[in-house]
Write a protein that holds these residues in place. Structure first.
Motif, PDB file in Angstrom:
ATOM      1  N   THR A  29       0.860  -1.177   0.000  1.00  0.00           N
ATOM      2  CA  THR A  29       0.000   0.000   0.000  1.00  0.00           C
ATOM      3  C   THR A  29       0.896   1.226   0.000  1.00  0.00           C
ATOM      4  OG1 THR A  29      -1.690  -1.175   1.283  1.00  0.00           O
ATOM      5  CG2 THR A  29      -1.835   1.240   1.219  1.00  0.00           C
ATOM      6  N   ILE A  30       0.717   2.079  -1.001  1.00  0.00           N
ATOM      7  CA  ILE A  30       1.467   3.331  -1.068  1.00  0.00           C
ATOM      8  C   ILE A  30       0.470   4.439  -0.785  1.00  0.00           C
ATOM      9  CG2 ILE A  30       2.859   4.868  -2.507  1.00  0.00           C
ATOM     10  CD1 ILE A  30       3.597   2.333  -4.163  1.00  0.00           C
ATOM     11  N   LEU A  31       0.714   5.161   0.292  1.00  0.00           N
ATOM     12  CA  LEU A  31      -0.205   6.208   0.727  1.00  0.00           C
ATOM     13  C   LEU A  31       0.497   7.551   0.676  1.00  0.00           C
ATOM     14  CD1 LEU A  31      -3.014   6.779   1.900  1.00  0.00           C
ATOM     15  CD2 LEU A  31      -2.096   6.253   4.147  1.00  0.00           C
ATOM     16  N   THR A  32      -0.060   8.479  -0.114  1.00  0.00           N
ATOM     17  CA  THR A  32       0.511   9.819  -0.250  1.00  0.00           C
ATOM     18  C   THR A  32      -0.487  10.917   0.086  1.00  0.00           C
ATOM     19  OG1 THR A  32      -0.065   9.971  -2.596  1.00  0.00           O
ATOM     20  CG2 THR A  32       2.111   9.067  -2.059  1.00  0.00           C
ATOM     21  N   TYR A  57       2.693  -4.478   3.416  1.00  0.00           N
ATOM     22  CA  TYR A  57       3.732  -3.462   3.542  1.00  0.00           C
ATOM     23  C   TYR A  57       3.093  -2.131   3.187  1.00  0.00           C
ATOM     24  CZ  TYR A  57       7.820  -0.639   2.339  1.00  0.00           C
ATOM     25  OH  TYR A  57       8.749   0.367   2.258  1.00  0.00           O
ATOM     26  N   VAL A  58       3.311  -1.116   4.032  1.00  0.00           N
ATOM     27  CA  VAL A  58       2.745   0.209   3.801  1.00  0.00           C
ATOM     28  C   VAL A  58       3.890   1.209   3.673  1.00  0.00           C
ATOM     29  CG1 VAL A  58       1.255   2.024   4.711  1.00  0.00           C
ATOM     30  CG2 VAL A  58       0.673  -0.384   5.124  1.00  0.00           C
ATOM     31  N   LEU A  59       3.848   1.993   2.597  1.00  0.00           N
ATOM     32  CA  LEU A  59       4.840   3.041   2.377  1.00  0.00           C
ATOM     33  C   LEU A  59       4.121   4.385   2.450  1.00  0.00           C
ATOM     34  CD1 LEU A  59       7.783   3.749   1.599  1.00  0.00           C
ATOM     35  CD2 LEU A  59       7.042   3.642  -0.792  1.00  0.00           C
ATOM     36  N   LEU A  60       4.528   5.216   3.407  1.00  0.00           N
ATOM     37  CA  LEU A  60       3.924   6.529   3.618  1.00  0.00           C
ATOM     38  C   LEU A  60       4.845   7.587   3.021  1.00  0.00           C
ATOM     39  CD1 LEU A  60       3.034   6.042   7.400  1.00  0.00           C
ATOM     40  CD2 LEU A  60       1.490   5.747   5.439  1.00  0.00           C
ATOM     41  N   CYS A  61       4.320   8.353   2.074  1.00  0.00           N
ATOM     42  CA  CYS A  61       5.119   9.384   1.419  1.00  0.00           C
ATOM     43  C   CYS A  61       4.411  10.723   1.458  1.00  0.00           C
ATOM     44  CB  CYS A  61       5.380   9.007  -0.033  1.00  0.00           C
ATOM     45  SG  CYS A  61       6.346   7.505  -0.229  1.00  0.00           S
ATOM     46  N   GLY A  62       5.185  11.790   1.357  1.00  0.00           N
ATOM     47  CA  GLY A  62       4.603  13.126   1.338  1.00  0.00           C
ATOM     48  C   GLY A  62       3.752  13.377   2.563  1.00  0.00           C
ATOM     49  N   PRO A  63       2.588  14.017   2.378  1.00  0.00           N
ATOM     50  CA  PRO A  63       1.744  14.364   3.523  1.00  0.00           C
ATOM     51  C   PRO A  63       1.302  13.151   4.344  1.00  0.00           C
ATOM     52  CG  PRO A  63       0.924  15.415   1.514  1.00  0.00           C
ATOM     53  CD  PRO A  63       2.038  14.503   1.107  1.00  0.00           C
ATOM     54  N   ALA A  64       1.178  11.997   3.713  1.00  0.00           N
ATOM     55  CA  ALA A  64       0.779  10.795   4.450  1.00  0.00           C
ATOM     56  C   ALA A  64       1.863  10.351   5.432  1.00  0.00           C
ATOM     57  CB  ALA A  64       0.442   9.669   3.493  1.00  0.00           C
ATOM     58  N   THR A 100       4.535  -4.302   7.871  1.00  0.00           N
ATOM     59  CA  THR A 100       5.677  -3.400   7.930  1.00  0.00           C
ATOM     60  C   THR A 100       5.217  -2.047   7.423  1.00  0.00           C
ATOM     61  OG1 THR A 100       7.224  -5.197   7.518  1.00  0.00           O
ATOM     62  CG2 THR A 100       8.004  -2.961   7.037  1.00  0.00           C
ATOM     63  N   VAL A 101       5.504  -0.989   8.178  1.00  0.00           N
ATOM     64  CA  VAL A 101       5.165   0.372   7.768  1.00  0.00           C
ATOM     65  C   VAL A 101       6.441   1.193   7.768  1.00  0.00           C
ATOM     66  CG1 VAL A 101       3.819   2.440   8.290  1.00  0.00           C
ATOM     67  CG2 VAL A 101       2.825   0.181   8.718  1.00  0.00           C
ATOM     68  N   GLU A 102       6.668   1.899   6.650  1.00  0.00           N
ATOM     69  CA  GLU A 102       7.843   2.748   6.528  1.00  0.00           C
ATOM     70  C   GLU A 102       7.455   4.079   5.909  1.00  0.00           C
ATOM     71  OE1 GLU A 102      11.460  -0.417   5.957  1.00  0.00           O
ATOM     72  OE2 GLU A 102      10.421   0.196   4.131  1.00  0.00           O
ATOM     73  N   VAL A 103       8.272   5.087   6.177  1.00  0.00           N
ATOM     74  CA  VAL A 103       8.123   6.366   5.491  1.00  0.00           C
ATOM     75  C   VAL A 103       9.114   6.380   4.332  1.00  0.00           C
ATOM     76  CG1 VAL A 103       7.275   7.679   7.477  1.00  0.00           C
ATOM     77  CG2 VAL A 103       9.736   7.556   7.055  1.00  0.00           C
ATOM     78  N   CYS A 104       8.785   7.135   3.291  1.00  0.00           N
ATOM     79  CA  CYS A 104       9.686   7.266   2.147  1.00  0.00           C
ATOM     80  C   CYS A 104      11.056   7.752   2.619  1.00  0.00           C
ATOM     81  CB  CYS A 104       9.117   8.266   1.141  1.00  0.00           C
ATOM     82  SG  CYS A 104       7.761   7.596   0.182  1.00  0.00           S
ATOM     83  N   LEU A 118       9.462   9.233  14.833  1.00  0.00           N
ATOM     84  CA  LEU A 118       8.487   8.261  14.340  1.00  0.00           C
ATOM     85  C   LEU A 118       7.879   7.410  15.449  1.00  0.00           C
ATOM     86  CD1 LEU A 118      10.425   6.980  11.194  1.00  0.00           C
ATOM     87  CD2 LEU A 118       8.631   8.742  11.304  1.00  0.00           C
ATOM     88  N   VAL A 119       6.645   7.021  15.217  1.00  0.00           N
ATOM     89  CA  VAL A 119       5.948   6.083  16.095  1.00  0.00           C
ATOM     90  C   VAL A 119       6.749   4.787  16.145  1.00  0.00           C
ATOM     91  CG1 VAL A 119       3.850   4.658  16.240  1.00  0.00           C
ATOM     92  CG2 VAL A 119       3.671   7.063  15.584  1.00  0.00           C
ATOM     93  N   GLU A 120       6.749   4.134  17.284  1.00  0.00           N
ATOM     94  CA  GLU A 120       7.464   2.868  17.434  1.00  0.00           C
ATOM     95  C   GLU A 120       6.985   1.867  16.383  1.00  0.00           C
ATOM     96  OE1 GLU A 120       8.079  -0.668  20.721  1.00  0.00           O
ATOM     97  OE2 GLU A 120       7.538   1.343  21.413  1.00  0.00           O
ATOM     98  N   GLY A 121       7.943   1.189  15.771  1.00  0.00           N
ATOM     99  CA  GLY A 121       7.617   0.181  14.769  1.00  0.00           C
ATOM    100  C   GLY A 121       7.680   0.692  13.343  1.00  0.00           C
ATOM    101  N   ILE A 122       7.934   1.991  13.162  1.00  0.00           N
ATOM    102  CA  ILE A 122       8.028   2.565  11.817  1.00  0.00           C
ATOM    103  C   ILE A 122       9.455   3.027  11.587  1.00  0.00           C
ATOM    104  CG2 ILE A 122       7.193   4.375  10.273  1.00  0.00           C
ATOM    105  CD1 ILE A 122       4.563   4.328  11.813  1.00  0.00           C
ATOM    106  N   SER A 123       9.940   2.795  10.381  1.00  0.00           N
ATOM    107  CA  SER A 123      11.300   3.201  10.036  1.00  0.00           C
ATOM    108  C   SER A 123      11.300   3.862   8.666  1.00  0.00           C
ATOM    109  CB  SER A 123      12.236   1.982  10.057  1.00  0.00           C
ATOM    110  OG  SER A 123      11.785   1.008   9.138  1.00  0.00           O
ATOM    111  N   ALA A 124      12.474   4.307   8.254  1.00  0.00           N
ATOM    112  CA  ALA A 124      12.639   4.914   6.932  1.00  0.00           C
ATOM    113  C   ALA A 124      12.909   3.814   5.909  1.00  0.00           C
ATOM    114  CB  ALA A 124      13.784   5.916   6.944  1.00  0.00           C
ATOM    115  N   ALA A 125      12.253   3.917   4.777  1.00  0.00           N
ATOM    116  CA  ALA A 125      12.406   2.929   3.714  1.00  0.00           C
ATOM    117  C   ALA A 125      13.759   3.050   3.030  1.00  0.00           C
ATOM    118  CB  ALA A 125      11.297   3.118   2.684  1.00  0.00           C
ATOM    119  N   LYS A 126      14.214   1.938   2.504  1.00  0.00           N
ATOM    120  CA  LYS A 126      15.423   1.894   1.687  1.00  0.00           C
ATOM    121  C   LYS A 126      14.957   1.620   0.253  1.00  0.00           C
ATOM    122  CE  LYS A 126      18.340   0.344   5.487  1.00  0.00           C
ATOM    123  NZ  LYS A 126      17.443   0.900   6.469  1.00  0.00           N
TER     124      LYS A 126
END
Length: 144
Positions: A29-32, A57-64, A100-104, A118-126
């Motif tokens: 899931t890509i959420l922007t 797997y959730v990828l949060l980018c931009g405002p999301a 798995t949830v990550e930010v861009c 970041l909230v526990e359990g979230i990291s930066a994506a590679k």
């Protein structure tokens, strides 16, 4: 001629027989979107894919990406009808369910914060790992 008819029949069967979670074992899931209802709906559908047996797997980018912040904006934490759940609240339940949830990768540097925000359990994506997820067999991609 028989091959053409068979190919056409197979194509029609594909169109009339929707894919199920069993067909796709991996969901990305890509959420922007900055819009809270869109964010929540993305989380709702992600949770449903988990319940249907897909890994998620959730990828949060931009405002999301703001959903991932400990000090998230009110739009991320405000309960919404009909279940009284917020986008961030449901995202945390998705993490608890094993997603798995990550930010861009560019979110944190452009926000001017580091991973401690970041909230526990979230990291930066590679990016190479994200690309591998996107290209993996049996992967479905939702984008909001």
């Amino acid at each position: 001629m028989r091959e053409i008819i068979t190919a056409a029949a197979l194509g029609l069967a594909t169109l009339t027989n929707p894919a199920t979670a069993e067909d796709s074992k991996k969901m990305v899931t890509i959420l922007t979107s900055a819009e809270p209802q869109t964010q929540l709906m993305g989380m709702v559908l992600t949770m449903q894919t988990i319940k249907a047996g897909a890994s998620s797997y959730v990828l949060l980018c931009g405002p999301a990406g703001d959903l991932a912040l400990k000090e998230a904006p009110a739009s991320a934490t405000a309960p919404q009808a009909p279940m009284g759940m917020s986008p961030q609240g449901l995202m945390q339940k998705i993490i608890e369910a094993g997603a798995t949830v990550e930010v861009c990768a560019i979110y944190l540097p452009n926000k001017g914060v580091d991973t401690t925000a970041l909230v526990e359990g979230i990291s930066a994506a590679k990016p190479p790992a994200v690309a591998a997820r996107l290209l993996a067999d049996e992967t479905r991609i939702m984008s909001f």
